[in-house]
Write an enzyme that holds these catalytic residues in place. Structure first.
Site, PDB file in Angstrom:
ATOM      1  N   LYS A 171       0.686  -1.306  -0.099  1.00 50.22           N
ATOM      2  CA  LYS A 171      -0.087  -0.328  -0.515  1.00 50.22           C
ATOM      3  C   LYS A 171       0.919   1.639   0.437  1.00 50.22           C
ATOM      4  O   LYS A 171       0.577   2.135  -0.357  1.00 50.22           O
ATOM      5  CB  LYS A 171      -0.893   0.223   1.060  1.00 50.22           C
ATOM      6  CG  LYS A 171      -2.300   1.783   1.547  1.00 50.22           C
ATOM      7  CD  LYS A 171      -2.778   1.332  -0.112  1.00 50.22           C
ATOM      8  CE  LYS A 171      -3.391   2.918   0.722  1.00 50.22           C
ATOM      9  NZ  LYS A 171      -4.334   2.919   0.195  1.00 50.22           N
ATOM     10  N   LYS A 239       0.374  11.491   5.776  1.00 41.93           N
ATOM     11  CA  LYS A 239       0.385  10.623   6.662  1.00 41.93           C
ATOM     12  C   LYS A 239       1.071   9.143   5.880  1.00 41.93           C
ATOM     13  O   LYS A 239       2.154   8.370   5.940  1.00 41.93           O
ATOM     14  CB  LYS A 239      -0.878  10.011   7.035  1.00 41.93           C
ATOM     15  CG  LYS A 239      -0.715   8.422   7.770  1.00 41.93           C
ATOM     16  CD  LYS A 239      -1.917   8.414   7.525  1.00 41.93           C
ATOM     17  CE  LYS A 239      -2.455   7.994   6.193  1.00 41.93           C
ATOM     18  NZ  LYS A 239      -3.742   6.320   6.575  1.00 41.93           N
TER      19      LYS A 239
HETATM   20  P1  NAD Z   1     -12.586   9.061   7.145  1.00 41.83           P
HETATM   21  O1  NAD Z   1     -11.379   9.443   8.617  1.00 41.83           O
HETATM   22  O2  NAD Z   1     -13.637   9.688   6.519  1.00 41.83           O
HETATM   23  O3  NAD Z   1     -13.345   7.709   8.052  1.00 41.83           O
HETATM   24  C1  NAD Z   1     -12.387   7.158   9.343  1.00 41.83           C
HETATM   25  C2  NAD Z   1     -13.510   7.451  10.305  1.00 41.83           C
HETATM   26  O4  NAD Z   1     -13.581   6.486  12.005  1.00 41.83           O
HETATM   27  C3  NAD Z   1     -14.634   8.753  10.906  1.00 41.83           C
HETATM   28  O5  NAD Z   1     -15.766   7.797  10.472  1.00 41.83           O
HETATM   29  C4  NAD Z   1     -14.556   8.085  12.543  1.00 41.83           C
HETATM   30  O6  NAD Z   1     -15.189   9.124  13.031  1.00 41.83           O
HETATM   31  C5  NAD Z   1     -13.657   6.796  12.317  1.00 41.83           C
HETATM   32  N1  NAD Z   1     -13.406   6.726  13.313  1.00 41.83           N
HETATM   33  C6  NAD Z   1     -12.010   7.435  14.043  1.00 41.83           C
HETATM   34  N2  NAD Z   1     -11.110   6.927  15.601  1.00 41.83           N
HETATM   35  C7  NAD Z   1     -12.852   6.110  15.687  1.00 41.83           C
HETATM   36  C8  NAD Z   1     -12.571   5.304  17.142  1.00 41.83           C
HETATM   37  N3  NAD Z   1     -11.397   4.593  17.670  1.00 41.83           N
HETATM   38  N4  NAD Z   1     -13.600   4.088  16.562  1.00 41.83           N
HETATM   39  C9  NAD Z   1     -14.443   4.155  15.539  1.00 41.83           C
HETATM   40  N5  NAD Z   1     -14.147   5.000  15.087  1.00 41.83           N
HETATM   41  C10 NAD Z   1     -13.620   5.781  14.508  1.00 41.83           C
HETATM   42  O7  NAD Z   1     -11.248   7.886   6.801  1.00 41.83           O
HETATM   43  P2  NAD Z   1     -11.702   7.178   5.411  1.00 41.83           P
HETATM   44  O8  NAD Z   1     -11.044   8.165   4.301  1.00 41.83           O
HETATM   45  O9  NAD Z   1     -12.634   6.856   5.244  1.00 41.83           O
HETATM   46  O10 NAD Z   1     -10.381   6.575   5.412  1.00 41.83           O
HETATM   47  C11 NAD Z   1     -10.235   5.580   6.429  1.00 41.83           C
HETATM   48  C12 NAD Z   1      -8.352   4.978   6.157  1.00 41.83           C
HETATM   49  O11 NAD Z   1      -8.567   3.895   5.398  1.00 41.83           O
HETATM   50  C13 NAD Z   1      -7.133   5.184   6.434  1.00 41.83           C
HETATM   51  O12 NAD Z   1      -6.131   5.081   7.229  1.00 41.83           O
HETATM   52  C14 NAD Z   1      -6.813   6.116   4.716  1.00 41.83           C
HETATM   53  O13 NAD Z   1      -5.438   6.501   4.875  1.00 41.83           O
HETATM   54  C15 NAD Z   1      -7.244   4.588   4.315  1.00 41.83           C
HETATM   55  N6  NAD Z   1      -7.924   4.995   2.779  1.00 41.83           N
HETATM   56  C16 NAD Z   1      -8.693   5.759   2.185  1.00 41.83           C
HETATM   57  C17 NAD Z   1      -8.522   5.842   1.152  1.00 41.83           C
HETATM   58  C18 NAD Z   1      -9.867   7.271   0.860  1.00 41.83           C
HETATM   59  O14 NAD Z   1     -10.212   7.385  -0.738  1.00 41.83           O
HETATM   60  N7  NAD Z   1     -10.857   7.684   1.655  1.00 41.83           N
HETATM   61  C19 NAD Z   1      -8.584   4.757   0.020  1.00 41.83           C
HETATM   62  C20 NAD Z   1      -7.724   4.171   0.148  1.00 41.83           C
HETATM   63  C21 NAD Z   1      -7.685   3.486   1.790  1.00 41.83           C
END
Ligand code: NAD
Length: 303
Positions: A171, A239
């Site tokens: 990744k 990050k």
């Molecule tokens: P996001 O911030 O939209 O979602 C994260 C969610 O987790 C939020 O709703 C937050 O309220 C919740 N959260 C945080 N801490 C928590 C806890 N302790 N308990 C319960 N809920 C909690 O982020 P995202 O864009 O969905 O990304 C999530 C992961 O996936 C990241 O590591 C990101 O790098 C990865 N990612 C994102 C994408 C993208 O296009 N957005 C693509 C691939 C990978």
């Protein structure tokens, strides 16, 4: 495997949970804020009041959280997954985190009788909605095989790439490539605009040749229109390049382009753009060209 817990129902976790429901799994979800849990229930899932409640009833738990400390707390914390898991629970972490954190979590999980996989994803929000994510999986063969029905419900290209942490390493490579492509597409668009060439038709022909890529396909029009609603936030990509640069240092590999793009992402954050989609890197390139100042104040999605 019938009941799947999903912890973290954000941009990615919510549509992944929806696809698990569509595939017939009994999905129980938890998110730190309430709104996403309500939307999960509306989509046919069940609400949990905390991580303990998810872990106690699940056959598999998917974590989709922002960063390494979030996953550590959710899994290893005093009220985390490992404390409440049933013997043999599959722990599928789809977040993008540090490979060494994934390895530490895997070791602790096995000691607790839990079967860990690091399974970060690529394909963005649209890929999560469509259930077409690429999923790079680290962990043991039999655990990968056991998780396969779950992974196939959210992804299209699902590959077991090695042992604990290997998924996160792949990744990191993925994120290097995506960031570099965004930076080059941005430079090309600013050059085209400065030259007075119609960028719409330029994009159309570029997409058909060797320069064609998914960044232009998925984000090109938004970049032209300067709409940067995330999607994948600049903060998260910053990050990820930190993870890649640390890996490069640890392995003695020079990654000059990744270093440069990482600095551009730092500049974007310093200008208040961290909450925008990563395609907003265009604004920094535009500012470097002296064409328009980059500022989060000009974009509602930045706050
Ligand atoms: P996001 O911030 O939209 O979602 C994260 C969610 O987790 C939020 O709703 C937050 O309220 C919740 N959260 C945080 N801490 C928590 C806890 N302790 N308990 C319960 N809920 C909690 O982020 P995202 O864009 O969905 O990304 C999530 C992961 O996936 C990241 O590591 C990101 O790098 C990865 N990612 C994102 C994408 C993208 O296009 N957005 C693509 C691939 C990978």
């Amino acid at each position: 495997m019938e009941t799947v817990g999903v912890i973290g129902l954000g941009v990615m976790g919510a549509p992944m949970a929806a696809n698990l429901i569509k595939a017939g799994f009994d999905v129980v979800g938890y998110n730190r804020s309430a709104g996403p849990v309500e939307r999960l229930v509306a989509a046919g899932g069940r609400a949990a009041t905390g991580i303990a409640e998810v872990a106690a009833q699940a056959d598999a738990v998917v974590t989709m959280l922002p960063d390494s400390p979030d996953v550590e707390e959710a899994v290893l914390g005093t009220d985390g997954v490992l404390t409440h898991a049933r013997e043999g629970l599959l722990l599928v972490d789809c977040s993008t985190i540090r490979p060494e954190t994934s390895r530490a979590i895997a070791e602790a999980a096995r000691e607790a009788g839990v079967r860990p996989l690091d399974a970060p994803v690529s394909g963005g929000e649209q890929g999560a909605i469509d259930g077409t994510l690429s999923i790079m999986v680290g962990g043991r063969d039999d655990d990968f095989a056991a998780a396969r029905p779950l992974l196939d419900a959210v992804g299209r290209t699902v590959v077991h790439v090695g042992t604990d942490g290997a998924g996160q390493t792949v990744k990191a490579a993925n994120q290097m490539i995506v960031a570099g492509v965004i930076a080059l597409v941005s430079e090309a668009l600013v050059l085209l605009e400065a030259s007075g060439v119609p960028t719409g038709s330029a994009l159309t022909v570029l997409k058909g040749g060797l320069a064609g890529n998914q960044v232009m396909n998925v984000k090109g029009d938004g970049m032209l229109a300067r709409t940067f609603t995330p999607g994948f936030r600049i903060d998260l990509h910053h990050k990820d390049l930190g993870i890649a640069l640390d890996l490069a240092r640890a392995t003695g590999v020079a990654v000059p382009l990744t270093g440069a793009v990482s600095q551009l992402l730092t500049a974007a954050r310093a200008r208040g753009l961290g909450a925008l989609d990563h395609s907003a890197l265009l604004l920094v390139i535009e500012e470097l060209a002296g064409r328009a100042p980059a500022s989060g104040d000009r974009h509602p999605a930045a706050s």
